[in-house]
Motif scaffolding. Structure first.
Motif, PDB file in Angstrom:
ATOM      1  N   MET A  93      48.692 -14.768  28.966  1.00 11.86           N
ATOM      2  CA  MET A  93      49.809 -14.154  29.625  1.00 11.86           C
ATOM      3  C   MET A  93      49.699 -12.631  29.528  1.00 11.86           C
ATOM      4  SD  MET A  93      53.777 -13.661  28.594  1.00 11.86           S
ATOM      5  CE  MET A  93      53.249 -12.988  27.082  1.00 11.86           C
ATOM      6  N   LEU A  94      49.390 -12.123  28.340  1.00 15.09           N
ATOM      7  CA  LEU A  94      49.296 -10.670  28.177  1.00 15.09           C
ATOM      8  C   LEU A  94      48.184 -10.095  29.052  1.00 15.09           C
ATOM      9  CD1 LEU A  94      49.844 -10.326  24.336  1.00 15.09           C
ATOM     10  CD2 LEU A  94      51.449  -9.784  26.162  1.00 15.09           C
ATOM     11  N   GLN A 135      57.205 -12.450  42.615  1.00 12.53           N
ATOM     12  CA  GLN A 135      56.929 -13.513  41.650  1.00 12.53           C
ATOM     13  C   GLN A 135      57.649 -13.161  40.359  1.00 12.53           C
ATOM     14  OE1 GLN A 135      52.824 -14.715  41.118  1.00 12.53           O
ATOM     15  NE2 GLN A 135      53.123 -14.899  38.951  1.00 12.53           N
ATOM     16  N   VAL A 136      58.322 -14.133  39.760  1.00 14.36           N
ATOM     17  CA  VAL A 136      59.032 -13.926  38.512  1.00 14.36           C
ATOM     18  C   VAL A 136      58.534 -14.937  37.492  1.00 14.36           C
ATOM     19  CG1 VAL A 136      61.269 -13.934  37.365  1.00 14.36           C
ATOM     20  CG2 VAL A 136      61.079 -13.083  39.696  1.00 14.36           C
ATOM     21  N   LEU A 137      58.093 -14.441  36.351  1.00 13.82           N
ATOM     22  CA  LEU A 137      57.720 -15.288  35.231  1.00 13.82           C
ATOM     23  C   LEU A 137      58.678 -14.956  34.099  1.00 13.82           C
ATOM     24  CD1 LEU A 137      53.858 -14.737  35.361  1.00 13.82           C
ATOM     25  CD2 LEU A 137      55.153 -16.619  36.347  1.00 13.82           C
ATOM     26  N   VAL A 138      59.405 -15.936  33.633  1.00 13.48           N
ATOM     27  CA  VAL A 138      60.398 -15.710  32.582  1.00 13.48           C
ATOM     28  C   VAL A 138      59.942 -16.439  31.335  1.00 13.48           C
ATOM     29  CG1 VAL A 138      62.811 -15.989  31.922  1.00 13.48           C
ATOM     30  CG2 VAL A 138      62.231 -15.529  34.303  1.00 13.48           C
ATOM     31  N   PHE A 139      59.904 -15.735  30.224  1.00 23.62           N
ATOM     32  CA  PHE A 139      59.493 -16.321  28.943  1.00 23.62           C
ATOM     33  C   PHE A 139      60.631 -16.295  27.969  1.00 23.62           C
ATOM     34  CE2 PHE A 139      55.712 -14.837  31.024  1.00 23.62           C
ATOM     35  CZ  PHE A 139      54.830 -15.868  30.855  1.00 23.62           C
ATOM     36  N   LEU A 164      51.842  -6.849  22.393  1.00 20.69           N
ATOM     37  CA  LEU A 164      53.196  -6.791  22.943  1.00 20.69           C
ATOM     38  C   LEU A 164      53.783  -5.401  22.823  1.00 20.69           C
ATOM     39  CD1 LEU A 164      54.891 -10.103  21.751  1.00 20.69           C
ATOM     40  CD2 LEU A 164      54.475  -9.387  24.094  1.00 20.69           C
ATOM     41  N   LEU A 165      53.512  -4.743  21.715  1.00 23.08           N
ATOM     42  CA  LEU A 165      54.061  -3.408  21.507  1.00 23.08           C
ATOM     43  C   LEU A 165      53.440  -2.381  22.459  1.00 23.08           C
ATOM     44  CD1 LEU A 165      54.210  -3.378  17.598  1.00 23.08           C
ATOM     45  CD2 LEU A 165      56.087  -3.789  19.208  1.00 23.08           C
ATOM     46  N   GLN A 166      52.257  -2.667  22.988  1.00 23.12           N
ATOM     47  CA  GLN A 166      51.554  -1.717  23.854  1.00 23.12           C
ATOM     48  C   GLN A 166      51.770  -1.956  25.343  1.00 23.12           C
ATOM     49  OE1 GLN A 166      47.506  -2.115  22.630  1.00 23.12           O
ATOM     50  NE2 GLN A 166      47.798  -0.992  20.723  1.00 23.12           N
ATOM     51  N   LEU A 167      52.538  -2.973  25.698  1.00 24.65           N
ATOM     52  CA  LEU A 167      52.716  -3.283  27.117  1.00 24.65           C
ATOM     53  C   LEU A 167      53.221  -2.082  27.914  1.00 24.65           C
ATOM     54  CD1 LEU A 167      54.157  -6.904  27.057  1.00 24.65           C
ATOM     55  CD2 LEU A 167      51.901  -6.164  27.855  1.00 24.65           C
ATOM     56  N   ALA A 168      54.188  -1.366  27.370  1.00 29.05           N
ATOM     57  CA  ALA A 168      54.743  -0.210  28.082  1.00 29.05           C
ATOM     58  C   ALA A 168      53.671   0.855  28.323  1.00 29.05           C
ATOM     59  CB  ALA A 168      55.913   0.384  27.309  1.00 29.05           C
TER      60      ALA A 168
END
Length: 80
Positions: free
Chosen positions: A1-2, A76-80, A36-40
């Motif tokens: 996913m990432l 497209q929307v992916l919701v986790f 996750l912390l680096q996504l931005a």
């Protein structure tokens, strides 16, 4: 996913990750995840409900109307 999120962002696609309150709770209970912390930093917009406690996760808190607007404005929307 990432990898999928970062690849989309790398090609200039507007990319957002919407984390539900339950997902945020689980992530807060786990050890910190550098990816996750680096996504931005990779241009991925992380959003959560304004009722979520994000902890160390850097995410933009949106109210219900803003979340609905985000969903209707995406291809497209992916919701986790």
């Amino acid at each position: 996913m990432l990898d999928m999120l970062m690849t989309g962002a790398a090609f200039g696609l507007p990319t957002a990750l919407w984390l539900t309150n339950d997902c945020v709770s689980v992530l807060n209970a786990l050890p910190a995840n550098d990816s996750l912390l680096q996504l931005a930093d990779f241009g991925v917009r992380c959003v959560v409900s304004d009722s979520a406690s994000t902890g160390a996760l850097q995410a933009e808190a949106l109210n219900g109307d803003e979340l609905r607007e985000l969903r209707t404005g995406c291809q497209q929307v992916l919701v986790f």
